[in-house]
Structure formats: C-alpha cells, structure tokens
Design an enzyme around this catalytic site. Sequence first.
Site, PDB file in Angstrom:
ATOM      1  N   ILE A  73      94.830  73.488  30.602  1.00  0.00           N
ATOM      2  CA  ILE A  73      94.909  74.954  30.536  1.00  0.00           C
ATOM      3  C   ILE A  73      94.812  75.554  31.940  1.00  0.00           C
ATOM      4  O   ILE A  73      95.486  76.534  32.270  1.00  0.00           O
ATOM      5  CB  ILE A  73      93.815  75.498  29.590  1.00  0.00           C
ATOM      6  CG1 ILE A  73      93.991  74.845  28.216  1.00  0.00           C
ATOM      7  CG2 ILE A  73      93.916  77.016  29.471  1.00  0.00           C
ATOM      8  CD1 ILE A  73      92.855  74.966  27.278  1.00  0.00           C
TER       9      ILE A  73
ATOM     10  N   PHE B  92      93.687  62.861   9.086  1.00  0.00           N
ATOM     11  CA  PHE B  92      92.287  62.712   8.672  1.00  0.00           C
ATOM     12  C   PHE B  92      91.965  63.564   7.445  1.00  0.00           C
ATOM     13  O   PHE B  92      91.340  64.610   7.526  1.00  0.00           O
ATOM     14  CB  PHE B  92      91.350  63.086   9.829  1.00  0.00           C
ATOM     15  CG  PHE B  92      91.482  62.204  11.046  1.00  0.00           C
ATOM     16  CD1 PHE B  92      91.471  62.751  12.324  1.00  0.00           C
ATOM     17  CD2 PHE B  92      91.631  60.825  10.918  1.00  0.00           C
ATOM     18  CE1 PHE B  92      91.594  61.947  13.448  1.00  0.00           C
ATOM     19  CE2 PHE B  92      91.754  60.017  12.039  1.00  0.00           C
ATOM     20  CZ  PHE B  92      91.735  60.574  13.313  1.00  0.00           C
TER      21      PHE B  92
ATOM     22  N   TYR C  87      79.325  68.911  22.795  1.00  0.00           N
ATOM     23  CA  TYR C  87      80.394  69.673  23.475  1.00  0.00           C
ATOM     24  C   TYR C  87      80.358  71.128  22.994  1.00  0.00           C
ATOM     25  O   TYR C  87      80.302  72.066  23.798  1.00  0.00           O
ATOM     26  CB  TYR C  87      81.760  69.051  23.163  1.00  0.00           C
ATOM     27  CG  TYR C  87      82.904  70.018  23.345  1.00  0.00           C
ATOM     28  CD1 TYR C  87      83.481  70.649  22.240  1.00  0.00           C
ATOM     29  CD2 TYR C  87      83.383  70.338  24.611  1.00  0.00           C
ATOM     30  CE1 TYR C  87      84.504  71.562  22.394  1.00  0.00           C
ATOM     31  CE2 TYR C  87      84.416  71.248  24.777  1.00  0.00           C
ATOM     32  CZ  TYR C  87      84.970  71.857  23.663  1.00  0.00           C
ATOM     33  OH  TYR C  87      85.980  72.776  23.820  1.00  0.00           O
TER      34      TYR C  87
ATOM     35  N   ASP D 145      84.793  67.328  11.398  1.00  0.00           N
ATOM     36  CA  ASP D 145      85.912  68.274  11.286  1.00  0.00           C
ATOM     37  C   ASP D 145      85.531  69.423  10.369  1.00  0.00           C
ATOM     38  O   ASP D 145      84.914  69.206   9.319  1.00  0.00           O
ATOM     39  CB  ASP D 145      87.134  67.572  10.689  1.00  0.00           C
ATOM     40  CG  ASP D 145      87.983  66.910  11.771  1.00  0.00           C
ATOM     41  OD1 ASP D 145      87.854  67.315  12.933  1.00  0.00           O
ATOM     42  OD2 ASP D 145      88.753  66.016  11.446  1.00  0.00           O
TER      43      ASP D 145
ATOM     44  N   ASN E  91      87.681  68.111  40.277  1.00  0.00           N
ATOM     45  CA  ASN E  91      87.191  66.801  40.775  1.00  0.00           C
ATOM     46  C   ASN E  91      88.090  65.664  40.294  1.00  0.00           C
ATOM     47  O   ASN E  91      87.786  64.490  40.492  1.00  0.00           O
ATOM     48  CB  ASN E  91      85.741  66.572  40.342  1.00  0.00           C
ATOM     49  CG  ASN E  91      85.603  66.414  38.827  1.00  0.00           C
ATOM     50  OD1 ASN E  91      86.603  66.480  38.095  1.00  0.00           O
ATOM     51  ND2 ASN E  91      84.383  66.214  38.360  1.00  0.00           N
TER      52      ASN E  91
ATOM     53  N   LYS F 278      79.265  74.972  24.898  1.00  0.00           N
ATOM     54  CA  LYS F 278      80.038  76.225  24.912  1.00  0.00           C
ATOM     55  C   LYS F 278      79.152  77.385  24.487  1.00  0.00           C
ATOM     56  O   LYS F 278      79.175  78.459  25.080  1.00  0.00           O
ATOM     57  CB  LYS F 278      81.259  76.111  23.975  1.00  0.00           C
ATOM     58  CG  LYS F 278      82.328  75.162  24.469  1.00  0.00           C
ATOM     59  CD  LYS F 278      82.901  75.595  25.825  1.00  0.00           C
ATOM     60  CE  LYS F 278      83.968  74.652  26.310  1.00  0.00           C
ATOM     61  NZ  LYS F 278      84.428  74.995  27.683  1.00  0.00           N
TER      62      LYS F 278
ATOM     63  N   THR G 156      85.201  76.561  18.552  1.00  0.00           N
ATOM     64  CA  THR G 156      84.252  75.591  17.987  1.00  0.00           C
ATOM     65  C   THR G 156      82.868  76.204  17.807  1.00  0.00           C
ATOM     66  O   THR G 156      82.073  75.740  17.012  1.00  0.00           O
ATOM     67  CB  THR G 156      84.192  74.319  18.868  1.00  0.00           C
ATOM     68  OG1 THR G 156      83.655  73.261  18.109  1.00  0.00           O
ATOM     69  CG2 THR G 156      83.386  74.533  20.110  1.00  0.00           C
TER      70      THR G 156
ATOM     71  N   SER H  81      85.331  78.484  23.258  1.00  0.00           N
ATOM     72  CA  SER H  81      86.080  77.780  22.213  1.00  0.00           C
ATOM     73  C   SER H  81      85.710  78.267  20.828  1.00  0.00           C
ATOM     74  O   SER H  81      84.561  78.652  20.583  1.00  0.00           O
ATOM     75  CB  SER H  81      85.766  76.283  22.320  1.00  0.00           C
ATOM     76  OG  SER H  81      86.198  75.610  21.161  1.00  0.00           O
TER      77      SER H  81
HETATM   78  C1  WQD Z   1      93.048  69.249  14.789  1.00  0.00           C
HETATM   79  C2  WQD Z   1      93.262  68.791  13.358  1.00  0.00           C
HETATM   80  C3  WQD Z   1      91.973  66.866  12.729  1.00  0.00           C
HETATM   81  C4  WQD Z   1      93.919  64.003  15.359  1.00  0.00           C
HETATM   82  C5  WQD Z   1      88.860  70.267  19.074  1.00  0.00           C
HETATM   83  C6  WQD Z   1      87.703  71.017  19.693  1.00  0.00           C
HETATM   84  C7  WQD Z   1      88.210  72.312  20.303  1.00  0.00           C
HETATM   85  C8  WQD Z   1      89.235  71.975  21.329  1.00  0.00           C
HETATM   86  C9  WQD Z   1      90.408  71.288  20.617  1.00  0.00           C
HETATM   87  C10 WQD Z   1      88.951  71.105  23.526  1.00  0.00           C
HETATM   88  C11 WQD Z   1      91.963  68.383  12.675  1.00  0.00           C
HETATM   89  C12 WQD Z   1      93.457  66.556  12.683  1.00  0.00           C
HETATM   90  C13 WQD Z   1      93.572  65.177  14.708  1.00  0.00           C
HETATM   91  C14 WQD Z   1      94.503  62.938  14.611  1.00  0.00           C
HETATM   92  C15 WQD Z   1      94.384  64.279  12.634  1.00  0.00           C
HETATM   93  N1  WQD Z   1      88.623  71.180  22.315  1.00  0.00           N
HETATM   94  N2  WQD Z   1      93.810  65.302  13.377  1.00  0.00           N
HETATM   95  N3  WQD Z   1      94.720  63.130  13.277  1.00  0.00           N
HETATM   96  O1  WQD Z   1      89.102  69.111  16.275  1.00  0.00           O
HETATM   97  O2  WQD Z   1      90.379  71.278  15.723  1.00  0.00           O
HETATM   98  O3  WQD Z   1      89.360  71.007  17.996  1.00  0.00           O
HETATM   99  O4  WQD Z   1      89.901  70.072  20.019  1.00  0.00           O
HETATM  100  O5  WQD Z   1      89.845  71.601  24.115  1.00  0.00           O
HETATM  101  O6  WQD Z   1      87.119  72.979  20.920  1.00  0.00           O
HETATM  102  O7  WQD Z   1      86.768  71.342  18.679  1.00  0.00           O
HETATM  103  O8  WQD Z   1      91.341  69.651  17.358  1.00  0.00           O
HETATM  104  O9  WQD Z   1      93.442  68.405  17.668  1.00  0.00           O
HETATM  105  O10 WQD Z   1      91.263  67.108  17.399  1.00  0.00           O
HETATM  106  O11 WQD Z   1      92.258  68.241  15.438  1.00  0.00           O
HETATM  107  O12 WQD Z   1      94.565  64.408  11.422  1.00  0.00           O
HETATM  108  O13 WQD Z   1      94.831  61.841  15.139  1.00  0.00           O
HETATM  109  O14 WQD Z   1      94.079  67.622  13.374  1.00  0.00           O
HETATM  110  O15 WQD Z   1      91.319  66.287  11.593  1.00  0.00           O
HETATM  111  O16 WQD Z   1      92.036  68.777  11.321  1.00  0.00           O
HETATM  112  P1  WQD Z   1      89.996  70.221  16.710  1.00  0.00           P
HETATM  113  P2  WQD Z   1      92.090  68.277  17.030  1.00  0.00           P
END
Ligand code: WQD
Length: 341
Positions: A14, A220, A151, A300, A34, A155, A128, A126
């Site tokens: 980003i 997932f 993590y 999740d 870094n 935040k 999150t 985030s």
């Molecule tokens: C999205 C969806 C997974 C991988 C996290 C952090 C957020 C930000 C982005 C940093 C979910 C599904 C994922 C895979 C899958 N962090 N999935 N198979 O967890 O929403 O957010 O990352 O920048 O702060 O919380 O993002 O892309 O990991 O997952 O099914 O191989 O895709 O279960 O539903 P997430 P994600």
Amino acid sequence: MKESVLVTGGAGFIGSHTTVELVEAGFGVVIADNLSNAELSAVENVRKITGQEIPFEEVDCCCYEDFEKLFLKYKFNSVIHFAASKAVGESVAEPLQYYRNNLGSFMNVLELMKEHGVENIVFSSSATVYGQPDKLPTTEQTPRQPATSPYGNTKQICEDVLRDSIAAYAGIKGIALRYFNPIGAHPSALIGELPKGVPSNLVPFITQTAAGIRKELSVFGDDYNTPDGSCLRDYIDVVDLAKAHVVAVNRMIQNKGKARYEIFNIGTGKPTSVLELVNAFERVNGVQVPHKIVGRRPGDVEAVWADTTLANTELGWKAERTLDQTLASAWAWEKHLRNIK
Ligand code: WQD
C-alpha cells in the site's frame, strides 16, 4: 527545502501505491523502509511510474537514533505510517515481535513528530479492529471487538496511542484509515502485492494458483451463514485506497478536519464472497483457478464490510475501480512478475 510527506513502509504494497498517488498529486515524498517485507525494486518502479527520483532511506523505524536522522535531513509536513508487520497468523506465533515492531515504530514516529514539529499523520489501521461486528455494514461508530490476533491488537492499541497523543500534544493531528481488504495492483503492472513465501491472503494465492505456482486454492469453509456459504469481505482496490491517503493528508494540511483525530472506513461498501471473487477472477481473466472447499480457518470472521458514508461525504472520497478492473490488475501484475505473456 521542499516540504515532503514521509511514507514509512513506503516500499510495501500500500505504501508504494500511495507514494505514486502522492507524487502525482504534486507532493514531495521521502520513502523510509527497512525492506524486511518489501523489495527495493518497488522503489525503483515507483520512480519509473512517476518519473521522479524519489528519495529512499533504508531505516528501521524501531531504531530511534537512526530514524531521527531523517527528521534532521528532511523537512516533513506530514507522515503516513505504514511500517508494520501484518501477517495475522505470524502474529499469533510471534506476538513479541509484533508488539515490539508495530508499537515501537509507531511510538517513535509520534515522538519524532512532536520533537521536530511535524503536525499531520495518517495511520494505516484496519477493519480487523471490528472483529465480527454485531451489525453490518460497519460504521466508524461500530464498537471495536476484542482483537482476535496480536496483529489486530496492535492496530487497536496504535489507534488509542494516536488518540491519546493528539489529546495531549497540541501540535499533532491525525487520521486513522481503517482499510478493509486491499487487493489489486497499479495499472502499469510495475508494482503490486509481493507476499513473502506462501501467501496467507486470498488474492495473491489466487493469482499464484492461476500462474501455476500453487497447485490449488483452499477455500476456507462454505458452511457460513452467507448466501453461498463462503465468507464475505469488502475488497478495496489498492489504487482507490492510495488515493484516500492523499485526500486525508490534504484534509489536515488545509485544516478541514472536524476534529484533530478522525477515523474513516476505507472500503467499497459492497460485500463479496470468496467463491464470488474466485469466479469473477476466472471470468475476467479467462483463466482457471483450481480450488477445493476445506475446513474453516481459525480466527476468520464470517462477514465484514464497510458503511463508507463518512468517507464519501466528509472526505469526498469514493472507491471508483470495479472489482473486475481490480482483479484484472491483480492478474496483470502476477503475469508481469512471472514473465507470463
Ligand atoms: C479473505 C477471505 C479467508 C486465503 C486479513 C487481515 C486484514 C488485512 C488483510 C493486512 C477469508 C479466505 C483466504 C485462502 C481462503 N491484513 N481465504 N483461502 O483475513 O479478511 O484480512 O488480511 O493487510 O487486517 O485481517 O484477508 O485475504 O486472508 O482472507 O479461503 O487461501 O479469503 O478465509 O474469508 P482477511 P484474507
């Protein structure tokens, strides 16, 4: 000396896209990174895209003495702070590394802003922090839930450190941008997401599967209480997200804020499921993404997406790129990375 915006973590996903938008909006920028989770090639490509020799400083923001040298060498009017570790799963395994890095670097930023008279900061927060909201879509008033990972907790803590610092130190004002799920890449396909090792995030795993680097995508869970059973997220294009940072910096420089500390949700306002996203990727790019349904991933949340009214009306910012355009840009970037025609 030209006033500049300091972009910490500016070689990252980003940060690099935001640097491009800042430069194209006429700002001077200094990138500090870094390179622990980014490549120097990203800085070179940002320079190629903008045609500007943007200064790059390799520095660890956790090392106060080294970091302070930047505030003695350059004159900053604002800071955009991206530098942080961001892998949810890794943070569970290495909490101390996450607290030390994410909290230490952020407190150094604020301390140095205070010492060197830098007024404005945009903090990379985030969605999150909302965990699994009780009500959807989430507004900025949606209560934060107890973090489900170190993590996510960093935040929340950084938002509170920012809030309390602004309340105490008159010379600082700030905006926290709560990103939903950033995806995609710059239209030039010269910069994009560069996950180290096996991607934990969905879209880079999809693009690597389509490129044949990964055998198959694991979805997932399809037993959630959602239309197709897979999780819902708000996938925001990284270029749209980058533009939101330019708007936020301008808002503070022009003193247009309603308060010295403001929070904005940065998303599209539209929920998309995992399976919808996979199908859209295949349709838009004419490629197959072999995938199978597996069990849920611990931690999740089922569904989260943004109410973007405040950002749309107060910031005057709105996501413009369509999901199709974003997924096409993600694939173009992957093909550029792997020299696929
Ligand atoms: C999205 C969806 C997974 C991988 C996290 C952090 C957020 C930000 C982005 C940093 C979910 C599904 C994922 C895979 C899958 N962090 N999935 N198979 O967890 O929403 O957010 O990352 O920048 O702060 O919380 O993002 O892309 O990991 O997952 O099914 O191989 O895709 O279960 O539903 P997430 P994600």
